[in-house]
Structures are given as C-alpha cells and as structure tokens.
Design a protein around this motif. Structure first.
Motif, PDB file in Angstrom:
ATOM      1  N   ILE A 174       0.877  -1.203   0.013  1.00  0.00           N
ATOM      2  CA  ILE A 174       0.123  -0.026   0.041  1.00  0.00           C
ATOM      3  C   ILE A 174       0.876   1.142   0.037  1.00  0.00           C
ATOM      4  CG2 ILE A 174      -1.767   1.269   1.037  1.00  0.00           C
ATOM      5  CD1 ILE A 174      -2.763  -1.382   0.180  1.00  0.00           C
ATOM      6  N   GLU A 175       0.711   1.908  -1.056  1.00  0.00           N
ATOM      7  CA  GLU A 175       1.646   3.207  -1.219  1.00  0.00           C
ATOM      8  C   GLU A 175       0.974   4.293  -0.824  1.00  0.00           C
ATOM      9  OE1 GLU A 175       3.829   3.828  -4.587  1.00  0.00           O
ATOM     10  OE2 GLU A 175       4.106   1.814  -5.314  1.00  0.00           O
ATOM     11  N   PHE A 176       1.627   5.380   0.072  1.00  0.00           N
ATOM     12  CA  PHE A 176       1.034   6.577   0.255  1.00  0.00           C
ATOM     13  C   PHE A 176       1.975   7.454   0.661  1.00  0.00           C
ATOM     14  CE2 PHE A 176       1.979   3.998   3.924  1.00  0.00           C
ATOM     15  CZ  PHE A 176       2.154   4.924   4.774  1.00  0.00           C
ATOM     16  N   ALA A 177       1.438   8.959   0.771  1.00  0.00           N
ATOM     17  CA  ALA A 177       2.381   9.866   1.235  1.00  0.00           C
ATOM     18  C   ALA A 177       2.013  10.284   2.756  1.00  0.00           C
ATOM     19  CB  ALA A 177       2.166  11.023   0.335  1.00  0.00           C
ATOM     20  N   TYR A 237      -3.532   2.913   7.901  1.00  0.00           N
ATOM     21  CA  TYR A 237      -4.061   3.851   8.481  1.00  0.00           C
ATOM     22  C   TYR A 237      -5.735   4.181   8.383  1.00  0.00           C
ATOM     23  CZ  TYR A 237       0.636   5.981   9.379  1.00  0.00           C
ATOM     24  OH  TYR A 237       1.712   6.210   9.787  1.00  0.00           O
ATOM     25  N   THR A 238      -6.307   5.171   9.214  1.00  0.00           N
ATOM     26  CA  THR A 238      -7.632   5.607   8.632  1.00  0.00           C
ATOM     27  C   THR A 238      -7.485   5.884   7.215  1.00  0.00           C
ATOM     28  OG1 THR A 238      -7.722   6.451  10.875  1.00  0.00           O
ATOM     29  CG2 THR A 238      -9.255   7.067   9.536  1.00  0.00           C
ATOM     30  N   ASN A 239      -9.060   5.431   6.722  1.00  0.00           N
ATOM     31  CA  ASN A 239      -9.358   5.544   5.184  1.00  0.00           C
ATOM     32  C   ASN A 239      -8.392   4.809   4.452  1.00  0.00           C
ATOM     33  OD1 ASN A 239     -11.331   7.635   6.065  1.00  0.00           O
ATOM     34  ND2 ASN A 239      -9.837   9.372   6.070  1.00  0.00           N
ATOM     35  N   PHE A 240      -7.964   3.889   4.946  1.00  0.00           N
ATOM     36  CA  PHE A 240      -6.987   3.094   3.905  1.00  0.00           C
ATOM     37  C   PHE A 240      -7.777   1.784   3.316  1.00  0.00           C
ATOM     38  CE2 PHE A 240      -2.260   3.512   4.203  1.00  0.00           C
ATOM     39  CZ  PHE A 240      -2.352   5.173   4.283  1.00  0.00           C
ATOM     40  N   ASP A 299      -1.501   0.298  16.935  1.00  0.00           N
ATOM     41  CA  ASP A 299      -0.591   1.512  16.316  1.00  0.00           C
ATOM     42  C   ASP A 299      -1.652   1.946  15.258  1.00  0.00           C
ATOM     43  OD1 ASP A 299       1.472   2.427  17.960  1.00  0.00           O
ATOM     44  OD2 ASP A 299       2.790   0.897  16.958  1.00  0.00           O
ATOM     45  N   ASP A 300      -1.612   3.400  15.211  1.00  0.00           N
ATOM     46  CA  ASP A 300      -2.544   3.940  14.165  1.00  0.00           C
ATOM     47  C   ASP A 300      -2.334   3.461  12.670  1.00  0.00           C
ATOM     48  OD1 ASP A 300      -0.317   5.485  14.035  1.00  0.00           O
ATOM     49  OD2 ASP A 300      -1.411   7.319  13.460  1.00  0.00           O
ATOM     50  N   ASP A 301      -1.291   3.036  12.438  1.00  0.00           N
ATOM     51  CA  ASP A 301      -0.999   2.455  10.839  1.00  0.00           C
ATOM     52  C   ASP A 301      -1.442   0.885  11.094  1.00  0.00           C
ATOM     53  OD1 ASP A 301       1.202   2.013  12.578  1.00  0.00           O
ATOM     54  OD2 ASP A 301       2.504   1.743  11.102  1.00  0.00           O
ATOM     55  N   ASP A 308     -13.845   0.827   9.888  1.00  0.00           N
ATOM     56  CA  ASP A 308     -14.249   0.637   8.357  1.00  0.00           C
ATOM     57  C   ASP A 308     -14.607  -0.625   8.015  1.00  0.00           C
ATOM     58  OD1 ASP A 308     -14.439   3.614   8.813  1.00  0.00           O
ATOM     59  OD2 ASP A 308     -12.295   3.593   7.427  1.00  0.00           O
ATOM     60  N   PHE A 309     -13.557  -1.440   8.117  1.00  0.00           N
ATOM     61  CA  PHE A 309     -13.819  -2.890   7.581  1.00  0.00           C
ATOM     62  C   PHE A 309     -14.839  -3.574   8.473  1.00  0.00           C
ATOM     63  CE2 PHE A 309      -9.524  -2.759   5.743  1.00  0.00           C
ATOM     64  CZ  PHE A 309      -9.821  -3.329   4.431  1.00  0.00           C
ATOM     65  N   LYS A 310     -14.883  -3.408   9.939  1.00  0.00           N
ATOM     66  CA  LYS A 310     -16.101  -4.301  10.471  1.00  0.00           C
ATOM     67  C   LYS A 310     -17.440  -3.466  10.197  1.00  0.00           C
ATOM     68  CE  LYS A 310     -17.355  -6.870  13.741  1.00  0.00           C
ATOM     69  NZ  LYS A 310     -17.454  -8.439  13.839  1.00  0.00           N
ATOM     70  N   ASN A 311     -17.454  -2.416   9.860  1.00  0.00           N
ATOM     71  CA  ASN A 311     -18.782  -1.483   9.524  1.00  0.00           C
ATOM     72  C   ASN A 311     -19.218  -2.106   8.186  1.00  0.00           C
ATOM     73  OD1 ASN A 311     -20.853   0.534  10.358  1.00  0.00           O
ATOM     74  ND2 ASN A 311     -19.835   1.769   8.538  1.00  0.00           N
ATOM     75  N   LYS A 312     -18.332  -2.111   7.351  1.00  0.00           N
ATOM     76  CA  LYS A 312     -18.802  -2.503   5.794  1.00  0.00           C
ATOM     77  C   LYS A 312     -18.936  -4.020   5.755  1.00  0.00           C
ATOM     78  CE  LYS A 312     -17.646  -1.523   0.938  1.00  0.00           C
ATOM     79  NZ  LYS A 312     -16.515  -0.638   0.242  1.00  0.00           N
ATOM     80  N   TYR A 313     -18.303  -4.800   6.660  1.00  0.00           N
ATOM     81  CA  TYR A 313     -18.327  -6.250   6.402  1.00  0.00           C
ATOM     82  C   TYR A 313     -18.372  -6.617   7.899  1.00  0.00           C
ATOM     83  CZ  TYR A 313     -15.757  -4.871   2.021  1.00  0.00           C
ATOM     84  OH  TYR A 313     -15.434  -4.397   1.042  1.00  0.00           O
ATOM     85  N   PRO A 314     -19.751  -6.798   8.340  1.00  0.00           N
ATOM     86  CA  PRO A 314     -20.103  -6.812   9.734  1.00  0.00           C
ATOM     87  C   PRO A 314     -19.569  -8.467  10.209  1.00  0.00           C
ATOM     88  CG  PRO A 314     -21.957  -6.375   8.795  1.00  0.00           C
ATOM     89  CD  PRO A 314     -20.881  -6.078   7.857  1.00  0.00           C
ATOM     90  N   TRP A 315     -19.601  -9.378   9.258  1.00  0.00           N
ATOM     91  CA  TRP A 315     -19.477 -10.598   9.452  1.00  0.00           C
ATOM     92  C   TRP A 315     -17.998 -11.082   9.879  1.00  0.00           C
ATOM     93  CZ3 TRP A 315     -20.415  -8.939   4.571  1.00  0.00           C
ATOM     94  CH2 TRP A 315     -19.542  -9.278   3.569  1.00  0.00           C
TER      95      TRP A 315
END
Length: 228
Positions: A8-11, A37-40, A67-69, A76-83
C-alpha cells in the motif's frame, strides 16, 4: 494455504511510504493482517481485488497491535463487512475496544513535554490521530501458543514494541508474519522504530524469538517479505 503481501503506497509528511499488510488464503477464505491508517480501506480492497479475490471471502482480520498504522481502518472494515471475525491478543484487545487507554497514547502524551519546539506540532497531531481512532470490539482474544485458522497458524507473543504485540507462525509454510516485532531493513530483520518501543529489552528478546524459528519467509509490515 498461502500468504501474499498487499503493498500500500501513500504519502506521509511529504514522503512516499509503503506498508505491507498480509493476506492469508486458506480454503478459499481470506484473513487480513492489520488494516493500515484511517481511510485506507479502499486502498486495501483494491489490492485484494487485484489478486482476483472478492471481499465476501474476507472472514477474519488479525490485529498484531494497537498502533494507528495497523488499526486505523479496522472500524471501517467491520462497519462495511460486519461478519468479519476480529482477532487480537488479550492485552491489545483492551485498547482496541476502548476498555483501557492505549499505551501508545499514554506514551505520546508523556513525550510531548520533552519534545523540541519544532516537533511539538507533529506530537500534537500524532496524539490527535490516536484520539480519533474508533474503537471496535474484538471477537476472538488470543494468547501465546494458541492455534488459529484451522490450526494452521500459531500465535507468537512478541512484546516490546507494545506489551501485547503478536506475530504469526505458519509451520506448514515455514513462514512468519512479524507485525512490528521485526522490519525488513536492507534484507535483514531488525527492531522496528526502537525509540517508539515501549520496552526495548523485550523487543530484542522478541526479535530473537522469531529469528530462532528459522523460517523460510518473514512477512514484514515495514519493508515487505524477507526470504531466506
């Protein structure tokens, strides 16, 4: 069964960075190790889809430590894919769920008063990032030596970076997913960010512990796979 890297590439702070969450494929089911991180979530989804898998195959997320990273997109994953079944160590689960204040936040707040003036803005921003993380209940709490994923994966306690940090050992693949117990630096396993380690002596012991497994492959969150 197999393990693949998800680069996963990011700045970050104006510099190009790459992290390497791991994807475990077992009997057509997927297990993601750490969430960036958040929003990844979209970045990680795209990498999974690129390999030809579908998100409905994602059954588990394992968190190596708070750790935040590593846990930024867990909510977000649990919210979108609750199973999804969320797996973490008994210790780290208290921070992930919000039952206890995270060690990393305590450390960051303690360090703030000792930072030079030019670093205070970054310190405050880092503290705010940690405070903004959303808590998520952990479904499965594990301890050192526990066998998970149909007994194909052994949980290895690797404290030091954080007190409840875990790594994952796969005997049949002779492979280790290290989390931040080790990073791949110039094709060598070393301690991740020693100045951030909550206990450097334990971090050194944990590094020796996973090296002593003498695996053929070490999947490092920072630095990618080291093949021996």
């Amino acid at each position: 069964m197999k393990i693949i890297d998800l680069p996963i590439e990011f700045a970050y702070n104006g510099q190009k960075n790459i992290i390497y969450p791991s994807l475990i494929i077992l009997n057509n089911e997927l297990t993601l190790v750490d969430t960036g991180y958040t929003n990844f979530i979209t970045l990680i989804e795209n990498e999974i889809l690129k390999h030809g898998y579908e998100m409905k195959q994602l059954k588990h997320i394992i968190i190596t430590h708070y750790d935040d990273d590593h846990i930024g997109s867990l909510y977000d994953f649990k919210n979108k894919y609750p199973w999804i079944n969320i797996i973490a160590s008994e210790t780290e689960s208290k921070y992930i769920s919000g039952e206890m204040k995270a060690e990393r936040l305590v450390q960051a707040e303690d360090m703030l008063g000792k930072l030079p003036n030019e670093a205070i803005e970054f310190g405050n921003r880092f503290i705010q990032q940690l405070k903004n993380l959303k808590h998520v209940p952990v479904d499965t709490k594990v301890n050192d030596g526990d066998m998970i994923l149909e007994n194909q994966c052994r949980v290895i306690a690797t404290p030091g970076h954080t007190s409840g940090h875990i790594s994952l050992y796969f005997p049949s693949l002779q492979s280790v997913i290290t989390g931040d117990a080790a990073v791949n630096e110039n094709q060598e396993l070393v301690i991740a960010n020693p100045h951030y380690c909550l206990n450097i002596k334990k971090a050194e012991q944990s590094l020796r512990k996973i090296k002593n497994l003498k695996a053929d492959a070490y999947y490092c969150y920072h630095g990618g796979t080291l093949t021996l």
